[in-house]
Design an enzyme around this catalytic site. Structure first.
Site, mmCIF file in Angstrom:
data_model
loop_
_atom_site.group_PDB
_atom_site.id
_atom_site.type_symbol
_atom_site.label_atom_id
_atom_site.label_comp_id
_atom_site.label_asym_id
_atom_site.label_seq_id
_atom_site.Cartn_x
_atom_site.Cartn_y
_atom_site.Cartn_z
ATOM 1 N N GLU A 121 1.717 10.179 -5.449
ATOM 2 C CA GLU A 121 2.651 9.182 -5.952
ATOM 3 C C GLU A 121 2.002 8.456 -7.129
ATOM 4 O O GLU A 121 0.838 8.061 -7.033
ATOM 5 C CB GLU A 121 3.019 8.156 -4.878
ATOM 6 C CG GLU A 121 4.094 7.202 -5.376
ATOM 7 C CD GLU A 121 4.575 6.199 -4.330
ATOM 8 O OE1 GLU A 121 4.092 6.223 -3.187
ATOM 9 O OE2 GLU A 121 5.440 5.416 -4.683
ATOM 10 N N GLY A 261 -4.056 0.833 -2.207
ATOM 11 C CA GLY A 261 -4.546 0.435 -0.883
ATOM 12 C C GLY A 261 -4.462 1.611 0.069
ATOM 13 O O GLY A 261 -5.379 1.891 0.821
ATOM 14 N N ALA A 262 -3.327 2.290 0.031
ATOM 15 C CA ALA A 262 -3.108 3.423 0.928
ATOM 16 C C ALA A 262 -1.865 4.167 0.465
ATOM 17 O O ALA A 262 -1.163 3.710 -0.444
ATOM 18 C CB ALA A 262 -2.916 2.941 2.358
ATOM 19 N N ASN A 265 1.860 9.440 2.663
ATOM 20 C CA ASN A 265 2.178 10.869 2.751
ATOM 21 C C ASN A 265 2.663 11.243 4.150
ATOM 22 O O ASN A 265 2.084 10.822 5.141
ATOM 23 C CB ASN A 265 0.934 11.691 2.441
ATOM 24 C CG ASN A 265 0.185 11.152 1.260
ATOM 25 O OD1 ASN A 265 0.710 11.146 0.157
ATOM 26 N ND2 ASN A 265 -1.030 10.667 1.487
ATOM 27 N N HIS A 297 2.516 -1.064 7.139
ATOM 28 C CA HIS A 297 3.302 -0.775 5.932
ATOM 29 C C HIS A 297 3.434 0.740 5.722
ATOM 30 O O HIS A 297 4.537 1.260 5.552
ATOM 31 C CB HIS A 297 2.632 -1.434 4.724
ATOM 32 C CG HIS A 297 3.306 -1.189 3.418
ATOM 33 N ND1 HIS A 297 4.158 -2.100 2.837
ATOM 34 C CD2 HIS A 297 3.266 -0.134 2.562
ATOM 35 C CE1 HIS A 297 4.603 -1.615 1.695
ATOM 36 N NE2 HIS A 297 4.069 -0.415 1.499
ATOM 37 N N GLU A 298 2.315 1.431 5.760
ATOM 38 C CA GLU A 298 2.371 2.891 5.512
ATOM 39 C C GLU A 298 3.156 3.580 6.621
ATOM 40 O O GLU A 298 3.928 4.498 6.358
ATOM 41 C CB GLU A 298 0.963 3.486 5.404
ATOM 42 C CG GLU A 298 0.060 2.842 4.359
ATOM 43 C CD GLU A 298 0.685 2.654 2.996
ATOM 44 O OE1 GLU A 298 1.525 3.471 2.592
ATOM 45 O OE2 GLU A 298 0.355 1.645 2.328
HETATM 46 N N1 BAL Z 1 3.549 4.057 -2.050
HETATM 47 C C1 BAL Z 1 2.300 3.641 -2.536
HETATM 48 C C2 BAL Z 1 1.495 2.856 -1.562
HETATM 49 C C3 BAL Z 1 2.360 1.974 -0.774
HETATM 50 O O1 BAL Z 1 3.085 1.135 -1.297
HETATM 51 O O2 BAL Z 1 2.417 2.105 0.437
HETATM 52 ZN ZN ZN Z 2 4.506 0.913 0.107
#
Ligand code: BAL
Ligand code: ZN
Length: 873
Positions: A121, A261-262, A265, A297-298
């Site tokens: 990304e 940060g992370a 996937n 969040h991820e």
């Molecule tokens: N999608 C990039 C990292 C995040 O916002 O979780």
């Molecule tokens: Zn995100």
């Protein structure tokens, strides 16, 4: 570089329905074979060429339906592979070569500490293979990874492993299958000598999911908190949103070199090690909470982002704003909700307001960009979350849940737009969001001027609200927004919230009023006593609220407001009024006098009933220099620093005994745990210690030294070290720094803290220290965490970065120029403090601009070019 425009969006002429990849890993020459099942869109022109993105790829072979293409059949430049004629449905096979060891940009496939990992990304997949690298092309993936059995015993990709085996020459392979169609930005591969901890989660429908966290061996003892956070997040998403995990395996991998940060996937989240590893001896409470939030969040992206993704990158906030909102609510439910809100808003009002007021201001949905990585911003993420929060507050929790259920069900497996999301909320609630949609297209922070008058005779309270959004680049004129203002009226006699009656309707004691016009007056009737208005409770909209509160009003709200957030905010406003006077006094060379009302308010806080220690710790913290600066028409860094120090020291002198008592009451010998109770105690104790240290109180110094020496946990050690290093007692600071540096030389994440503590001290020797530390063996410009911890932290050191000789700016520009070659994404981010030049005096403006000009003279990446161009426009 040319911008891309939202208005130019066209659906893809060809879509990939299934993707098969084979990676034969080699640091200098990895071979990637791709086998893509491609179909023409039914409405596309039969003669439409096939255009595939590809950058820094060495093309080895290309075939359609097993027939090799000769060079005349395609055109290839630095960015695109174009095949003029293709069938309606076909198999495209390609083979390319890439060099992961040379990839310092950390986009695509690269090596970190010898292990292979990916970051796709937003547009990194085009550095792996030729592909329509856009989020609205969603395919199922089957991926085979071949590596060396010794060097890469672990070979990971998205989905579930379906086959593995040994090959000649000490090589082996694993094949992975991901049945959920996904855009290529969610592709991931990791290979290396990794070790895992494993756990399980039973989903709400009774399925068993294996959870693995993969790390380097020495970090196995730092995964417990991330695992516990993951399980809590999985359960929370089932309860709060009805979302269940959809594969049998969920993996997290920690890597040392990572731009973000992370990354979410599918089934294989890749984390910056700083965002996943914790241990009481190495990570602070803030780091523990950060890890919890990022893990959640991820994970939440599995639905808000992966199952339902973005049609194009202009819609980035569709997944990011919503997912930040989701992780904020999760953390609020898991920890102290008022403190979570206070911390989020405090950060937002400092950093996002600054972004929204500067030359890189952009709407939550930008209408053009040159480099999408420049748009992973506080506006897209945090303001995007505030807008989702407003939606929830406008429709209520039940309708919001119905709206989100509808969104996930209707658009599962699709790439959609912000209209689709808001449309579901409108459908579920019956509300009209046409005016509200302006929040997505209009940049800038609205100012709300509020004015209230109490009519004793009629028993009425007239509240007039006027909104105005300042011009931002490319948007000179703004339209009025639909702004929900949550409020109460606090009776000055009773000290209680009064019942709100508006247009004959009783709204209760706390209500949301809707500001839609440039100016509106709300007449509250049956108001029995003169009130002080409590406006924008819980920060109900991302706006700047101006109300001419007197210091007495603020002291009153500080103790009587029923809204915890506004109680805290009243304290901040009271401190800001005092600071304003002191800043003016400093500038005018007049003796500084402390406002006794602030001292009284703090004394009342310290001696009052202490129900919520976490909130109290926040209330005792003064506004940061950065936030104070936000309130000033022209930022005078030295006056702000001097004024804030004066307030800190005056409070410390006046309330020394109270701070000592607070410190002593909150010392505990309990084993460290990142619980809300313990975190609150530590925060309170450490804020008290910081006041005592501001006057270098003998007893405070002794406590600080013994807190450092006790080595109980990193929160306490780091606070003690910071206070020593930021004091003038170098005799105490130097040995502490030395001991810390020697003890943790093997742990890069702790060394990052060691760098940050040193370069954020206010003493004027810092510039030299930054230069010296950049030569330290633990520092590397190639590692984003090191850069952020040392150079990034220095640029936040307001008095030293903004030195009048311009050397702070020069140092930052030098680093940007060097990083531009290595890692354009990080280089572009690092420029941010220089882009704020308009906020400073003329001398500093000129110095900052000249460094921006110097950067501009260099051959630049599109990332850095875009930021510098905007900053100088
Ligand atoms: N999608 C990039 C990292 C995040 O916002 O979780
Ligand atoms: Zn995100």
């Amino acid at each position: 570089p040319q911008p891309v425009y939202l208005s130019d969006y066209q659906p893809p002429a060809y879509r990939v329905t299934h993707t098969e990849l084979t990676f034969d890993l080699d640091p200098a020459a990895t071979r990637v074979k791709a086998r893509l099942l491609i179909e023409r869109h039914p409405e596309a022109d039969a003669n439409a060429p096939l255009a595939l993105n590809g950058e820094q790829l060495k093309l080895i072979s290309l075939a359609i339906d097993a027939t090799p293409l000769d060079a005349a059949a395609y055109e290839l430049d630095d960015e695109v592979l174009r095949i003029a004629q293709v069938p309606e449905r076909f198999v495209l096979e390609s083979e390319v070569e890439i060099a992961p060891q040379e990839n310092t940009a950390l986009e695509g496939l690269y090596q970190s500490n010898g292990m292979y990992c990916t970051q796709c990304e937003a547009e990194g997949f085009r550095r792996i293979t030729f592909y329509p690298d856009r989020p609205d092309v969603m395919a199922t993936f089957k991926v085979t990874v071949i590596g060396d059995q010794q060097q890469e015993p672990i070979l990971l990709a998205n989905g579930n492993p379906i086959e593995r085996g040994e090959l000649e020459g000490g090589r082996h392979f694993v094949t992975w299958e991901d049945p959920h169609p996904k855009p290529c930005y969610l592709f991931a591969l990791v290979a290396g000598n990794l070790h895992s901890v494993e756990d399980h989660f039973t989903t709400m429908s009774g399925r068993d999911v294996t959870l693995q966290i993969w790390v380097e061996k020495e970090n196995l003892d730092k995964t417990e908190h991330a695992m516990a956070s993951l399980k809590r997040a999985m359960e929370w998403d089932e309860q709060a949103y009805g979302r269940e995990y959809d594969l049998d395996l969920f993996m997290i991998v920690a890597v040392n070199d990572f731009n973000m940060g992370a990354m979410e996937n599918k089934g294989l989240n890749i984390f910056n090690s700083a965002a996943v590893l914790t241990h009481p001896q190495t990570a602070t409470d803030a780091a523990f909470q950060n890890v919890e939030g990022i893990v959640a969040h991820e994970y939440f992206h599995n639905w808000s982002g992966n199952r339902v993704t973005c049609r194009d990158w202009f819609q980035l906030s569709l997944k990011e704003g919503f997912t930040v909102f989701r992780d904020q609510c999760f953390s609020a439910d898991t920890n102290s909700a008022p403190v979570k809100r206070i911390q989020d808003v405090s950060f937002f009002r400092t950093a996002q307001f600054a972004e929204d007021a500067g030359p890189t201001a952009h709407p939550i949905r930008p209408d053009h960009f040159i480099e999408i990585t420049n748009f992973y911003t506080l506006t897209i993420y945090e303001k995007g979350a505030e807008v989702v929060r407003m939606l929830r507050n406008l429709v209520g929790e039940e309708s919001f849940r119905r709206g989100s259920d509808l969104y996930f069900e209707r658009f599962d497996g699709q790439a959609v737009t912000i209209e689709d999301f808001v449309g579901c909320m409108a459908e579920a609630s019956g509300e009209d969001f046409s005016q509200f949609m302006r929040w997505y297209s209009q940049a800038g922070t609205p100012d709300i001027d509020a004015h209230g008058e109490y009519d004793y005779v009629q028993g009425e309270y007239h509240l007039t609200l006027r909104q105005r959004t300042p011009a931002t680049p490319g948007q000179p004129d703004k339209l009025p927004l639909h702004i929900p203002v949550r409020m109460g009226l606090v009776g000055t006699k009773s000290g209680q919230d009064l019942t709100l009656t508006l247009n004959g309707e009783k709204l209760g004691k706390d209500a949301v009023i809707h500001l839609r016009d440039d100016e509106q007056t709300f007449v509250f009737t049956d108001v029995a006593e003169a009130p002080v208005p409590s406006l924008l409770r819980e920060f109900s909209a991302p706006v700047k609220l101006h109300y001419p509160y007197s210091r007495e009003d603020l002291a009153f709200l500080l103790t009587h407001d029923s809204d915890g957030f506004n109680r805290w905010d009243a304290g901040q406003r009271l401190a800001l009024l005092a600071l304003d006077d002191l800043i003016a006094a400093h500038r005018n060379g007049v003796e500084k006098v402390m406002d006794s009302r602030v001292v009284d308010a703090f004394r009342a806080l310290l001696s009052g009933p202490m129900s919520d220690k976490a909130v109290l710790a926040e209330m005792l913290a003064l506004p940061s220099e950065a936030y104070i600066a936000e309130q000033q028409p022209i930022v005078d860094v030295d006056a702000i620093h001097a004024a804030r120090e004066f307030v800190r020291q005056s409070l410390a002198v006046a309330l020394r005994d109270e701070f000592l008592a607070i410190y002593e009451a909150n010392v505990t010998e309990e084993a460290y745990a990142p619980t809300s109770e313990q975190i609150a105690q530590r925060s309170l104790k450490n804020v008290a210690l910081s006041y005592l240290m501001s006057i270098e109180d003998e007893q405070g110094l002794a406590l600080c030294e013994s807190q450092f020496a006790a080595d109980h946990n990193m929160t306490d050690v780091r606070q003690a070290l910071t206070l020593l290093v930021h004091s003038d007692r170098d005799d105490l600071a130097s040995p502490a720094l030395k001991a810390f540096g020697e003890k943790w030389a093997h742990d890069p994440l702790v060394m990052d803290q060691w760098f940050t503590v040193q370069v954020s001290r206010p003493q004027p020797d810092v510039l030299e220290r930054v230069k010296y530390l950049m030569q330290h063996p633990a520092f590397s410009l190639k590692n984003p965490n090191r850069v952020r911890a040392l150079v990034g932290a220095f640029a936040q050191n307001r008095v030293n970065f903004h030195r009048l000789d311009g050397q702070g700016y020069q140092l930052l520009a030098d680093v940007v120029i060097e990083l531009n070659r290595l890692n354009p994404e990080i280089a572009a981010r690092l420029i941010t403090p220089l882009t704020r030049w308009q906020r400073f005096d003329e001398t500093r403006q000129a110095l900052m601009r000249s460094e921006l000009e110097r950067i501009k003279q260099q051959p630049l990446s599109s990332n850095v070019y875009e930021v510098v161009e905007k900053a100088l426009a």
